[in-house]
Enzyme design. Structure first.
Site, PDB file in Angstrom:
ATOM      1  N   GLY A 159     -39.100 -23.670 -29.625  1.00 37.35           N
ATOM      2  CA  GLY A 159     -40.337 -24.241 -28.405  1.00 37.35           C
ATOM      3  C   GLY A 159     -40.950 -23.611 -27.530  1.00 37.35           C
ATOM      4  O   GLY A 159     -40.936 -21.865 -28.325  1.00 37.35           O
ATOM      5  N   GLY A 160     -41.252 -23.520 -26.032  1.00 29.98           N
ATOM      6  CA  GLY A 160     -41.396 -22.326 -24.727  1.00 29.98           C
ATOM      7  C   GLY A 160     -41.027 -22.015 -25.028  1.00 29.98           C
ATOM      8  O   GLY A 160     -41.232 -20.267 -24.774  1.00 29.98           O
ATOM      9  N   GLY A 343     -64.974   6.436 -38.782  1.00 32.25           N
ATOM     10  CA  GLY A 343     -65.011   6.474 -37.199  1.00 32.25           C
ATOM     11  C   GLY A 343     -62.911   6.193 -37.432  1.00 32.25           C
ATOM     12  O   GLY A 343     -62.991   6.529 -36.052  1.00 32.25           O
ATOM     13  N   ALA A 344     -62.671   6.380 -37.883  1.00 33.99           N
ATOM     14  CA  ALA A 344     -60.728   6.625 -37.921  1.00 33.99           C
ATOM     15  C   ALA A 344     -60.751   7.684 -37.163  1.00 33.99           C
ATOM     16  O   ALA A 344     -60.268   8.020 -36.800  1.00 33.99           O
ATOM     17  CB  ALA A 344     -60.477   6.196 -39.239  1.00 33.99           C
TER      18      ALA A 344
END
Length: 453
Positions: A159-160, A343-344
């Site tokens: 759950g939470g 771009g890498a």
């Protein structure tokens, strides 16, 4: 009364916990901390609900044990959910105890470790237990980047209970702990011990908070140690793989490297190590929060192509890395070992993103793309008209490499600070980090950046 407070849900529940091969909350905390240093807080606090079948059952301390102690001599705060008390469920009181220890950790400037063994929110408390989770989530967020937050999953996280770990900096999980009926108790205790030892190992690299420097270790591995084997590590064939870990191990102190996220995105390696007694690392935002220098080894042929990657958000994820490196103000050193394409190249701690010292090995290539692909595009017609296309293509590839991809081209533009002998990698990095010890860098005044999430 004091004796009862140490029994959690009672001896029967403790025996059940042991029969599953699991430690109790207090036993886990005692193993996390240096022997005899753990000091418990709020051992007499009890929950306030008397109906919904709980009756007068009010175990002292409720379903969490909180406190502080020492890990390798440095102060650490911690809490451990107590599964022997109502399945470790989160109540209003449990949340108050956790929030108190988190507040103390932030005030004292010390890391906080949470050991999670919980069935989720306490149903009997309804909205109170939900509000209790919210209070914890808020502090996880407010103290993010202030003190290191570490979660250890030593049982269920339902759950939470899953959201607080998701906000913390590091999550450790005991292998197969959720399938206790498969593995015998002795094995489970062993892997739990191993997991806690890994948490202690991680803490040895981290500062207490965002204004401290990382802890130093005795610098007994020579700073000028050369590694001639590195000259022969990268294969001559550009498509043949090698293990970047071999570079890391030969460069860092005592070949000791703590890798994290090992099974996530395995095409990149991140972790902690020391250089001349100081801890550098490769994952960016956490290190920037806690004043840990960034050392980046680069061998990247570009962003992974494909429709799946595009739909998966590769542009957004690449932008995150740009943002993180550009924003980071800690010392940044990078070494290109073989390829840095497109771009890498820019993304991986290039000079254009405010990296401080950028180095490359002599065989490194920096270009928009590999020479083979570039030649096939630029000289398509010339190759197709050649009497010997394969020979022509190879001659053009060799010429393209000489003219455009060697690291000396980038060095001539100042994009690299030096092209170094691979054997000198360790002393060169240490020299750069020592020079950058007093680095001071800033960002424009603003509330915060808007990283592409």
């Amino acid at each position: 009364m004091r004796r009862e407070s140490r029994l959690g849900g009672g001896q029967n529940r403790i025996d059940q916990q042991h029969s599953r091969g699991k430690y109790t909350a207090r036993e886990r905390l005692e193993r996390l901390m240096d022997e005899g240093t753990f000091h418990e807080l709020d051992p007499f606090v009890t929950h306030r609900i008397t109906d919904f079948g709980l009756g007068d059952r009010r175990p002292l301390g409720d379903a969490v044990v909180t406190g502080y102690g020492k890990v390798e001599g440095r102060q650490v705060f911690a809490f451990a959910k107590d599964f022997t008390v109502m399945g470790g469920s989160l109540s209003e009181v449990v949340s108050q105890k956790i929030c108190k220890v988190m507040d103390l950790a932030a005030k004292a400037g010390c890391p906080v470790v949470g050991l999670n063994d919980s069935g989720g929110a306490r149903i009997q408390e309804g909205a109170l237990s939900l509000a209790a989770y919210g209070d914890i989530f808020l502090l996880n967020t407010l103290y993010s980047g202030v003190v290191p937050q570490i979660t250890v999953i030593v049982g269920p996280a339902a759950g939470g209970a899953v959201y607080s770990p998701a906000i913390t900096d590091f999550i450790f999980m005991v292998k197969e702990i959720g399938q206790m009926y498969i593995t015998g108790p002795d094995v489970i205790r062993a892997v739990t011990e191993e997991c806690i030892n890994e948490v202690r190992h991680l803490l040895s690299y981290l500062p207490g908070n965002n204004v401290d420097d990382p802890p130093l270790d005795p610098a007994d591995d020579p700073a000028d140690r050369r590694e001639p084997d590195l000259r022969y590590l990268v294969p001559e064939e550009p498509g043949r793989p090698y293990d970047m870990r071999d570079v890391v191990y030969k460069v860092v102190d005592h070949e000791e490297f703590m890798e994290v996220h090992q099974t996530f995105a395995p095409n990149i390696i991140v972790g902690f190590a020391r250089m001349n007694g100081r801890p550098p690392a490769r994952f960016v935002r956490f290190c920037d929060c806690f004043n840990i220098p960034l050392v980046t080894f680069v061998d990247v042929p570009g962003f992974l192509p494909g429709v799946t990657q595009e739909y998966g958000g590769i542009i957004r994820h690449g932008a995150k890395l740009i943002f993180a490196y550009a924003e980071a103000t800690v010392p940044k050193v990078s070494v290109i070992t073989r390829k840095a394409y497109g771009g890498a190249y820019i993304v991986m701690s290039s000079k254009h993103l405010r990296s401080d010292v950028n180095l490359a090995w002599p065989g490194a290539e920096i270009a928009v793309m590999g020479a083979e692909g570039a030649v096939n595009i630029i000289y398509r017609d010339e190759i197709s008209k050649s009497e010997n296309p394969d020979q022509t293509r190879q001659e053009l590839i060799d010429d393209y490499k000489d003219r455009f991809t060697t690291p000396y081209i980038a060095a001539g533009r100042g994009f690299l600070d030096d092209v170094i002998d691979p054997a000198e990698t360790r002393p060169q990095i240490i020299r750069a980090l020592e020079m950058l010890q007093t680095k001071s860098d800033t960002m424009p005044p603003k509330k915060h950046g808007n990283i592409p999430l």
